[in-house]
Scaffold this motif. Structure first.
Motif, PDB file in Angstrom:
ATOM      1  N   ARG A  83       0.815  -1.206   0.000  1.00 44.80           N
ATOM      2  CA  ARG A  83       0.000   0.000   0.000  1.00 44.80           C
ATOM      3  C   ARG A  83       0.849   1.257   0.000  1.00 44.80           C
ATOM      4  O   ARG A  83       0.449   2.287  -0.549  1.00 44.80           O
ATOM      5  N   ALA A  84       2.031   1.193   0.582  1.00 48.90           N
ATOM      6  CA  ALA A  84       2.900   2.360   0.643  1.00 48.90           C
ATOM      7  C   ALA A  84       3.709   2.551  -0.634  1.00 48.90           C
ATOM      8  O   ALA A  84       4.031   3.687  -0.996  1.00 48.90           O
ATOM      9  N   ASN A  85       4.034   1.471  -1.362  1.00 46.98           N
ATOM     10  CA  ASN A  85       5.010   1.558  -2.451  1.00 46.98           C
ATOM     11  C   ASN A  85       4.469   1.249  -3.836  1.00 46.98           C
ATOM     12  O   ASN A  85       5.052   1.690  -4.832  1.00 46.98           O
ATOM     13  N   ALA A  86       3.383   0.482  -3.941  1.00 44.16           N
ATOM     14  CA  ALA A  86       2.913   0.047  -5.265  1.00 44.16           C
ATOM     15  C   ALA A  86       2.236   1.189  -6.008  1.00 44.16           C
ATOM     16  O   ALA A  86       1.613   2.060  -5.396  1.00 44.16           O
ATOM     17  N   SER A  87       2.339   1.184  -7.333  1.00 46.92           N
ATOM     18  CA  SER A  87       1.672   2.208  -8.130  1.00 46.92           C
ATOM     19  C   SER A  87       0.159   2.015  -8.117  1.00 46.92           C
ATOM     20  O   SER A  87      -0.600   2.972  -8.225  1.00 46.92           O
ATOM     21  N   ASN A  88      -0.288   0.764  -7.982  1.00 51.96           N
ATOM     22  CA  ASN A  88      -1.719   0.469  -7.848  1.00 51.96           C
ATOM     23  C   ASN A  88      -1.902  -0.487  -6.672  1.00 51.96           C
ATOM     24  O   ASN A  88      -1.777  -1.702  -6.816  1.00 51.96           O
ATOM     25  N   PRO A  89      -2.180   0.037  -5.480  1.00 50.24           N
ATOM     26  CA  PRO A  89      -2.250  -0.824  -4.288  1.00 50.24           C
ATOM     27  C   PRO A  89      -3.544  -1.609  -4.144  1.00 50.24           C
ATOM     28  O   PRO A  89      -3.692  -2.350  -3.169  1.00 50.24           O
ATOM     29  N   ALA A  90      -4.490  -1.461  -5.063  1.00 55.89           N
ATOM     30  CA  ALA A  90      -5.744  -2.211  -4.957  1.00 55.89           C
ATOM     31  C   ALA A  90      -5.460  -3.706  -4.927  1.00 55.89           C
ATOM     32  O   ALA A  90      -4.688  -4.232  -5.726  1.00 55.89           O
ATOM     33  N   GLY A  91      -6.062  -4.405  -3.970  1.00 59.36           N
ATOM     34  CA  GLY A  91      -5.832  -5.838  -3.829  1.00 59.36           C
ATOM     35  C   GLY A  91      -4.601  -6.187  -3.039  1.00 59.36           C
ATOM     36  O   GLY A  91      -4.180  -7.353  -3.029  1.00 59.36           O
ATOM     37  N   ALA A  92      -4.002  -5.212  -2.330  1.00 59.61           N
ATOM     38  CA  ALA A  92      -2.797  -5.475  -1.547  1.00 59.61           C
ATOM     39  C   ALA A  92      -2.991  -6.599  -0.534  1.00 59.61           C
ATOM     40  O   ALA A  92      -2.085  -7.430  -0.361  1.00 59.61           O
ATOM     41  N   PRO A  93      -4.131  -6.679   0.192  1.00 54.13           N
ATOM     42  CA  PRO A  93      -4.297  -7.795   1.132  1.00 54.13           C
ATOM     43  C   PRO A  93      -4.246  -9.165   0.469  1.00 54.13           C
ATOM     44  O   PRO A  93      -3.769 -10.130   1.064  1.00 54.13           O
ATOM     45  N   ILE A  94      -4.747  -9.248  -0.780  1.00 51.20           N
ATOM     46  CA  ILE A  94      -4.721 -10.530  -1.488  1.00 51.20           C
ATOM     47  C   ILE A  94      -3.280 -10.925  -1.810  1.00 51.20           C
ATOM     48  O   ILE A  94      -2.862 -12.063  -1.565  1.00 51.20           O
ATOM     49  N   THR A  95      -2.504  -9.980  -2.341  1.00 53.33           N
ATOM     50  CA  THR A  95      -1.107 -10.282  -2.656  1.00 53.33           C
ATOM     51  C   THR A  95      -0.339 -10.642  -1.396  1.00 53.33           C
ATOM     52  O   THR A  95       0.427 -11.625  -1.380  1.00 53.33           O
ATOM     53  N   GLY A  96      -0.506  -9.859  -0.343  1.00 55.78           N
ATOM     54  CA  GLY A  96       0.202 -10.144   0.905  1.00 55.78           C
ATOM     55  C   GLY A  96      -0.102 -11.534   1.424  1.00 55.78           C
ATOM     56  O   GLY A  96       0.810 -12.271   1.828  1.00 55.78           O
ATOM     57  N   ALA A  97      -1.384 -11.921   1.409  1.00 54.48           N
ATOM     58  CA  ALA A  97      -1.772 -13.236   1.911  1.00 54.48           C
ATOM     59  C   ALA A  97      -1.269 -14.360   1.012  1.00 54.48           C
ATOM     60  O   ALA A  97      -0.782 -15.394   1.503  1.00 54.48           O
ATOM     61  N   LEU A  98      -1.356 -14.170  -0.315  1.00 52.27           N
ATOM     62  CA  LEU A  98      -0.876 -15.196  -1.242  1.00 52.27           C
ATOM     63  C   LEU A  98       0.622 -15.436  -1.078  1.00 52.27           C
ATOM     64  O   LEU A  98       1.080 -16.583  -1.034  1.00 52.27           O
ATOM     65  N   VAL A  99       1.375 -14.347  -0.990  1.00 51.61           N
ATOM     66  CA  VAL A  99       2.826 -14.483  -0.873  1.00 51.61           C
ATOM     67  C   VAL A  99       3.197 -15.101   0.473  1.00 51.61           C
ATOM     68  O   VAL A  99       4.066 -15.978   0.554  1.00 51.61           O
ATOM     69  N   ALA A 100       2.551 -14.657   1.552  1.00 51.23           N
ATOM     70  CA  ALA A 100       2.841 -15.226   2.869  1.00 51.23           C
ATOM     71  C   ALA A 100       2.514 -16.714   2.911  1.00 51.23           C
ATOM     72  O   ALA A 100       3.289 -17.523   3.449  1.00 51.23           O
ATOM     73  N   PHE A 101       1.361 -17.088   2.346  1.00 52.42           N
ATOM     74  CA  PHE A 101       0.984 -18.497   2.307  1.00 52.42           C
ATOM     75  C   PHE A 101       2.002 -19.295   1.486  1.00 52.42           C
ATOM     76  O   PHE A 101       2.369 -20.420   1.849  1.00 52.42           O
ATOM     77  N   GLY A 102       2.480 -18.711   0.381  1.00 55.52           N
ATOM     78  CA  GLY A 102       3.480 -19.393  -0.432  1.00 55.52           C
ATOM     79  C   GLY A 102       4.806 -19.563   0.289  1.00 55.52           C
ATOM     80  O   GLY A 102       5.436 -20.624   0.234  1.00 55.52           O
TER      81      GLY A 102
END
Length: 362
Positions: A161-180
């Motif tokens: 949310r702080a760094n991405a050019s389009n932070p929409a869906g940040a919780p999904i990416t965070g959860a997917l990467v953490a789960f991976g």
């Protein structure tokens, strides 16, 4: 655990699309080609005939080109549905947290090689169960998996949310990467004779990822609810329980307590009252499962806690007349401090009463 550990002064371990109505279809040229249009054309023809009689030397006025077919106009003007999440969004998010991912990966490798003996055997499975008395850790390891996945997902969500050019869906990416990441760690555990691959751990990872999505997607929830780990002091524990015989970089299970904290500062009606500094806690720990506890003959105990705590983030960075560090709240160091207090419960900042719902003597 004896009852003295329960006293306050004796008290490390987851939208629907908005479809824009094609209003341009309502502007279909049926209205222009219907009866009103035909009448207009007839009137235009009569007026043109009169004009010829009066002005014989003039050429008739050019006729307007017919409107394009309705289907062509609708296709050209129909809006494209908004894209909430896509592969390009995922790529943008991953690039925005590349250094954070490198740090998480380095930490995971260090712990895996130091504490978990990765690569020490052929791949093996194990069925560990959940919270039963015959499980290796009384469920503390499963909560630890869920909590670790949640923490990684939550940190990545904030940084996206702080760094991405389009932070929409940040919780999904965070959860997917953490789960991976946690799934990769569990797969590597399969190559250790000590831990092995556990399906229950994968499920626990999914629970932590889902909680991270929920907390970061429901408006106002992250301001109201924290999930924390308390590394209990020796004074909270029974005599002789200092650290595990197998202790490594992570705190041993017999020194962990997990807590859900409901924060008064997250409620509008309490923000301007002293109750903004208060929290309500619910906690859990399990004791008597580890080697040193068994060697000392301590019984198996699982305990639920309720308590009242102090919101350190509100004390340090909250609004109000009391002097604190609120003017630095949006700086990176202050962010790091706030996240630390979101994940770690500082001992002696809360008072607990415990109920042992299970006690089994060996």
């Amino acid at each position: 655990m004896n009852t003295s550990t329960l006293k306050p002064d004796a008290k490390r371990n987851l939208r629907p699309f908005a479809i824009i109505a094609c209003l341009s279809v309502l502007a279909d040229p049926l209205g222009a080609r219907g009866p009103t249009g035909a009448l207009a054309q007839t009137t235009e023809t009569l007026e043109g005939a009169r004009a010829k009689k009066i002005h014989k030397g003039r050429s008739p006025a050019p006729r307007a080109a017919p409107p394009p077919p309705a289907s062509t106009r609708a296709e050209a003007s129909a809006p494209v549905p908004p894209t909430f999440y896509s592969l390009s969004t995922l790529g943008d998010h991953l690039y925005s947290v590349r250094w954070e991912l490198a740090a998480v990966g380095a930490g995971l490798v260090a712990i895996g090689l130091r504490d978990w003996d990765w690569g020490g055997s052929e791949f093996q499975f194990i069925e560990e169960g959940w919270f039963a008395k015959n499980t290796p850790h009384g469920g503390m390891d499963k909560i630890g998996h869920a909590f670790s996945t949640y923490v990684i997902a939550d940190i990545l969500t904030d940084r996206i949310r702080a760094n991405a050019s389009n932070p929409a869906g940040a919780p999904i990416t965070g959860a997917l990467v953490a789960f991976g990441i946690m799934g990769l760690g569990e797969t590597l555990d399969g190559f250790t004779g000590k831990h092995r691959f556990s399906r229950e751990d994968i499920v626990a990872n999914g629970i932590g990822a889902a909680f991270a999505i929920l907390r970061n997607s429901v408006p106002g929830l992250r301001e109201k609810l924290d999930w924390r780990l308390m590394y209990t002091p020796a004074s909270f524990e029974r005599p002789g329980i200092t650290a595990s015989e197998e202790a490594g970089l992570l705190p041993p299970y017999q020194r962990q307590r997990y807590i859900m904290a409901l924060k008064g500062s997250g409620f509008e009606t309490l923000k301007n009252t002293p109750l903004r500094y208060a929290e309500l806690h619910v906690g859990f720990d399990a004791r008597g499962f580890e080697l040193d506890e068994r060697r000392l003959g301590y019984p198996i105990e699982r305990t639920l806690y309720v308590g009242v705590g102090l919101n350190l983030n509100e004390v340090l960075f909250g609004a109000g007349s009391a002097p604190n560090f609120r003017k630095y709240k949006n700086t990176l160091p202050a962010w790091a401090v706030q996240k630390t207090f979101e994940y770690l419960q500082v001992p002696y900042t809360a008072a607990y009463a415990g109920h042992r719902f299970s006690r089994i003597r060996r």
